[in-house]
Design an enzyme around this catalytic site. Sequence first.
Site, short mmCIF file in Angstrom:
data_model
loop_
_atom_site.label_atom_id
_atom_site.label_comp_id
_atom_site.label_asym_id
_atom_site.label_seq_id
_atom_site.Cartn_x
_atom_site.Cartn_y
_atom_site.Cartn_z
N VAL A 104 5.04 -10.92 -8.22
CA VAL A 104 6.24 -10.15 -8.57
C VAL A 104 7.41 -11.11 -8.64
CG1 VAL A 104 7.86 -8.36 -7.80
CG2 VAL A 104 5.40 -8.00 -7.53
N ALA A 135 10.66 -14.22 -5.60
CA ALA A 135 9.33 -13.83 -6.07
C ALA A 135 8.37 -13.81 -4.89
CB ALA A 135 8.83 -14.82 -7.12
N LYS A 136 7.23 -13.26 -5.07
CA LYS A 136 6.15 -13.33 -4.08
C LYS A 136 4.86 -13.01 -4.81
CE LYS A 136 6.19 -13.79 0.52
NZ LYS A 136 7.24 -14.53 1.24
N GLY A 137 3.75 -13.52 -4.29
CA GLY A 137 2.47 -13.23 -4.93
C GLY A 137 1.36 -13.32 -3.90
#
Length: 424
Positions: free
Chosen positions: A68, A113-115
């Site tokens: 994201v 962001a992060k994933g």
Amino acid sequence: MTEPQARNESPPENLNLWHAFLDQLEDIQQIISSETLEHLRHPKRMVTVSVPARMDDGSVRFYTGYRVQHSISRGPSKGGIRYRAGLNLDEIRGLAAAMTIKCAVMNLPFGGAKGGINLDPKTLSRSEIERLTRRYTSELVDLIGPDKDIPAPDTGTNEQVMAWIMDTYSQNRGSTVTGVVTGKPVALGGSLGRVEAAGRGIAYTIFGVASRENIPLEKASAAIQGFGTVGRYAALGLFERGVRIVAVSDSSGAIYAHDGFDVPALLEHKLATGSIQGFRNAKRIDQESLLTLPVDILIPAVREGAIHAGNASKIEAQIIAEGANHAITRAADTILEREGRFIIPDYLANSGGVTVSYYEWVQDFNNLYWTEDEIRSNLEQHINHALESVYAVKNQHNVNLRQAAFILAVSRINESTNLRGLYP
Ligand code: GLU
């Protein structure tokens, strides 16, 4: 500003991190108008990918991966990759939004962001994790990049995973692109001092806040939940400046020593044996009672929701620094404030990691690398600078540190968003 009411909250294991972020937006609505917060309620891009990988026994298994990119208003999006069983999109978008805020509090030229992948890394072999990482990276190859979106380690990932992401991205691009990830091994363009940065940053933040609040720490004691990368370097940073670390925990349980641990020796013991158990003069205590010890400083550094409505009123520490993101639930926050505890929110407390990630990214662009001493002193200065800005907002609006950090971040993000305007 009115305090949020302690509401009936879901059990911490069901904490929805996206809803937790939306609640935080709601809490500052009297100071920052709701319309200007609207863009933060809409992550820029949310990607879900299927990640098939061949297992060592020849079978193929399918995993679900996410990335994201919450905001790019202030620069490329930035944030970690986590491998955790049960990971879902709301967790990732909540944490991506938290990165937008954290980077803005620290005034880094990044969005958030992060994933991650929904998997338990402990159940897979090293080569299975490598294949999964490479396939996940190639699914995202057009979305990440040093000027677009820059991953880093998080729960369940490490330097080696970053090396595989960097290599996969570079193979696809046809040249070595070190700046596509941070938190890489030093031999591949990583930064000295990056591994310890989140933990040491917690210690710097505690000292910075204590001196501004006139809380003496000369004879202070601390309990630290978690002895992973964050907890262990927080312990070391506090210990080096004279704080007695009386309790720590890891997945094997918690240990206590009234006179405090020799932290460098405990670190060696953990490295040699894989656990904190069996360390000299350590008394075993149960995990939950670590949180309620009569100490000056408490650092929950394991997972979100560690301090919740059920245990908040039993906490005796004067200062609680959130090592893990969202370690304190919203209802617990209200209880702790009522009891006069001082909370250092995640956006400040654990921002050292992404701040040194920024230094790594800058070093990669310049191919010029800094010494460990330079990294440490820059980080401490950087944190104190951020604290100055947060305290200015705190005093101006008469709010707590969490709200002040949030308001500061949102004002900076709004300024960039407004200057950029709406395209087309
Ligand atoms: N995962 C870390 C965090 O949550 C570091 C992120 C980064 O360095 O980009 O802050």
